[in-house]
Motif scaffolding. Structure first.
Motif, mmCIF file in Angstrom:
data_model
loop_
_atom_site.group_PDB
_atom_site.id
_atom_site.type_symbol
_atom_site.label_atom_id
_atom_site.label_comp_id
_atom_site.label_asym_id
_atom_site.label_seq_id
_atom_site.Cartn_x
_atom_site.Cartn_y
_atom_site.Cartn_z
ATOM 1 N N TYR A 164 -13.389 -12.424 3.447
ATOM 2 C CA TYR A 164 -12.408 -13.470 3.714
ATOM 3 C C TYR A 164 -13.019 -14.604 4.527
ATOM 4 O O TYR A 164 -13.876 -14.364 5.379
ATOM 5 C CB TYR A 164 -11.211 -12.891 4.486
ATOM 6 C CG TYR A 164 -10.035 -13.837 4.593
ATOM 7 C CD1 TYR A 164 -9.348 -14.252 3.450
ATOM 8 C CD2 TYR A 164 -9.615 -14.321 5.826
ATOM 9 C CE1 TYR A 164 -8.275 -15.117 3.542
ATOM 10 C CE2 TYR A 164 -8.544 -15.189 5.933
ATOM 11 C CZ TYR A 164 -7.882 -15.591 4.784
ATOM 12 O OH TYR A 164 -6.825 -16.455 4.875
ATOM 13 N N SER A 191 -6.376 -15.630 11.345
ATOM 14 C CA SER A 191 -6.166 -14.265 10.869
ATOM 15 C C SER A 191 -7.243 -13.360 11.463
ATOM 16 O O SER A 191 -8.189 -13.835 12.096
ATOM 17 C CB SER A 191 -6.258 -14.250 9.342
ATOM 18 O OG SER A 191 -7.603 -14.519 8.953
ATOM 19 N N VAL A 206 2.914 -9.908 8.866
ATOM 20 C CA VAL A 206 2.761 -8.484 8.563
ATOM 21 C C VAL A 206 1.365 -8.193 8.033
ATOM 22 O O VAL A 206 0.722 -7.209 8.421
ATOM 23 C CB VAL A 206 3.834 -8.036 7.550
ATOM 24 C CG1 VAL A 206 3.578 -6.585 7.105
ATOM 25 C CG2 VAL A 206 5.226 -8.159 8.149
ATOM 26 N N ASP A 207 0.863 -9.071 7.166
ATOM 27 C CA ASP A 207 -0.476 -8.860 6.603
ATOM 28 C C ASP A 207 -1.548 -8.909 7.679
ATOM 29 O O ASP A 207 -2.541 -8.184 7.613
ATOM 30 C CB ASP A 207 -0.775 -9.899 5.524
ATOM 31 C CG ASP A 207 0.012 -9.646 4.240
ATOM 32 O OD1 ASP A 207 0.479 -8.498 4.076
ATOM 33 O OD2 ASP A 207 0.163 -10.578 3.430
ATOM 34 N N ALA A 208 -1.350 -9.768 8.690
ATOM 35 C CA ALA A 208 -2.318 -9.843 9.784
ATOM 36 C C ALA A 208 -2.375 -8.512 10.535
ATOM 37 O O ALA A 208 -3.453 -8.033 10.911
ATOM 38 C CB ALA A 208 -1.943 -10.965 10.747
ATOM 39 N N GLU A 209 -1.210 -7.911 10.734
ATOM 40 C CA GLU A 209 -1.179 -6.616 11.409
ATOM 41 C C GLU A 209 -1.835 -5.534 10.552
ATOM 42 O O GLU A 209 -2.553 -4.670 11.056
ATOM 43 C CB GLU A 209 0.267 -6.237 11.747
ATOM 44 C CG GLU A 209 0.933 -7.154 12.759
ATOM 45 C CD GLU A 209 0.141 -7.240 14.060
ATOM 46 O OE1 GLU A 209 -0.305 -6.188 14.561
ATOM 47 O OE2 GLU A 209 -0.034 -8.357 14.562
ATOM 48 N N LYS A 210 -1.606 -5.603 9.265
ATOM 49 C CA LYS A 210 -2.225 -4.623 8.360
ATOM 50 C C LYS A 210 -3.751 -4.728 8.399
ATOM 51 O O LYS A 210 -4.456 -3.725 8.272
ATOM 52 C CB LYS A 210 -1.733 -4.859 6.927
ATOM 53 C CG LYS A 210 -0.297 -4.438 6.671
ATOM 54 C CD LYS A 210 0.078 -4.699 5.221
ATOM 55 C CE LYS A 210 1.510 -4.273 4.933
ATOM 56 N NZ LYS A 210 1.885 -4.557 3.510
ATOM 57 N N LEU A 211 -4.249 -5.963 8.569
ATOM 58 C CA LEU A 211 -5.695 -6.187 8.572
ATOM 59 C C LEU A 211 -6.321 -6.014 9.957
ATOM 60 O O LEU A 211 -7.521 -6.213 10.124
ATOM 61 C CB LEU A 211 -5.994 -7.594 8.040
ATOM 62 C CG LEU A 211 -5.642 -7.828 6.554
ATOM 63 C CD1 LEU A 211 -5.748 -9.303 6.208
ATOM 64 C CD2 LEU A 211 -6.549 -7.007 5.651
ATOM 65 N N GLN A 218 -5.130 -7.326 13.331
ATOM 66 C CA GLN A 218 -5.200 -8.508 14.186
ATOM 67 C C GLN A 218 -5.516 -8.144 15.642
ATOM 68 O O GLN A 218 -6.408 -8.730 16.263
ATOM 69 C CB GLN A 218 -3.864 -9.278 14.129
ATOM 70 C CG GLN A 218 -3.827 -10.570 14.910
ATOM 71 C CD GLN A 218 -4.677 -11.658 14.300
ATOM 72 O OE1 GLN A 218 -5.908 -11.624 14.380
ATOM 73 N NE2 GLN A 218 -4.031 -12.624 13.666
#
Length: 325
Positions: free
Chosen positions: A97, A137, A171-176, A178
């Motif tokens: 990314y 991110s 939510v995606d940031a937490e999944k990855l 953060q």
């Protein structure tokens, strides 16, 4: 102010804009009619200088926050391009990314190779969406750490530029990961051998700012802000009313002057009268001089001395006193 900067005016800037517009209109009419109004122009220009001084010397914390968020305020890339002799942006976190909200690369400052990185906001709505409003991110913080490790490996000083309302809270940031990405940066920046100078150029918000904010020296532009949470978020939490953000801005002590008094800030970098967006080149030149001076001072220290300085600096932030009855 330039014409471009006048497209967006804060409420407290409007009287000054109206006076400057009047001066320009009188000057144009005098030229068209071949009339000498030089004395009147001088009086009005003196009044404009006085008004500018009055406005920008008595700003409230909430008004300084508005200036820190001004859409024409110089960004990380603006400062990098203005102060560096050479600049090459580097991309990617090597994990798949490349975050456009956090930019970085290699350049030369005063002829010296350095790594520069920072948050990047947009100029308009489309650009802000592409840059996620400067909210990085996990990939952005991992990219930043990759660049800082590169700098450490090759002995290049690190310059970071902080300008974000906070890290991306999706939510995606937490999944990855953060939280892990920011925490990793906080730990690893303490071990780096090279000089690190962090500058708050606009809005320094929450952990998103801290993720690239551990340094030997913390600089802050005069109209920038640095805070644990945005005043709007603070007001919503404490009073369930985001409209009380101006009250929260005062209580949080977010201005450069406050942070200098608290001992968190190492150097307050003055801005042109009227804020950095009114004269970006002068603002960049002042910042460059401050960075060069601090780099010179830090270069006299050994890596071990710098690491100890960095550690002790942050150990002494947040000291409190207990009062016993």
């Amino acid at each position: 102010m330039t014409t471009a900067n006048r497209i967006f005016l804060l409420d407290f800037e409007k009287p000054l804009y109206e006076l400057e517009t009047r001066i320009n209109q009188i000057r144009e009419l005098a030229q068209e009619n071949n009339v000498d109004v030089s004395d009147q122009i001088r009086q009005l220009e003196a009044r404009a200088v006085q008004l500018r001084q009055e406005i920008f010397s008595s700003l409230s914390p909430a008004q300084r926050l508005q200036l820190a968020r001004h859409p024409r305020r110089p960004s990380t890339l603006d400062y990098i391009q203005a102060i560096s002799d050479e600049w090459m942006e580097l991309h990617g976190d090597r994990g798949g990314y490349d975050d456009p909200a956090l930019v970085g690369g290699i350049g030369r400052l005063g002829g010296r190779p350095v790594v520069m990185l920072g948050h990047q906001k947009g100029r308009d709505t489309k650009d802000n969406v592409a840059r996620n409003f400067g909210m990085a991110s996990p990939g952005g913080y991992r990219k930043a750490m990759r660049l800082m490790e590169h700098a450490n490996r090759f002995g290049m000083p690190i310059l970071t530029f902080i300008d974000t309302p906070g890290a991306w809270a999706g939510v995606d940031a937490e999944k990855l990961g953060q939280g892990e990405a920011i925490a990793y940066n906080l730990r690893e920046m303490f071990r780096l051998d090279v000089p690190i100078i962090c500058t708050v150029i606009g809005e320094g918000g929450s952990g998103g700012a801290l993720g690239i904010g551990v340094g030997d020296r913390i600089l802050m532009l005069e109209q920038a802000v640095y805070t644990v949470a945005t005043p709007e978020a603070c007001a919503a939490i404490l009073w369930k009313d985001a409209a009380k953000a101006p009250q929260a801005a005062t209580a949080l002590r977010i201005t450069a002057w406050d942070l200098k008094d608290l001992g968190i800030l190492d150097q307050l970098v003055p801005e042109p009268l009227g804020s950095a967006h009114s004269d970006p080149l002068t603002a960049a030149a002042t910042l460059k001089a401050a960075l060069l001076q601090n780099l010179e001072d830090l270069s006299r220290l050994s890596p071990k001395e710098r690491r100890e300085l960095r550690y002790q600096k942050f150990r002494h932030i947040g000291v409190f006193t207990e009062l016993h009855a």
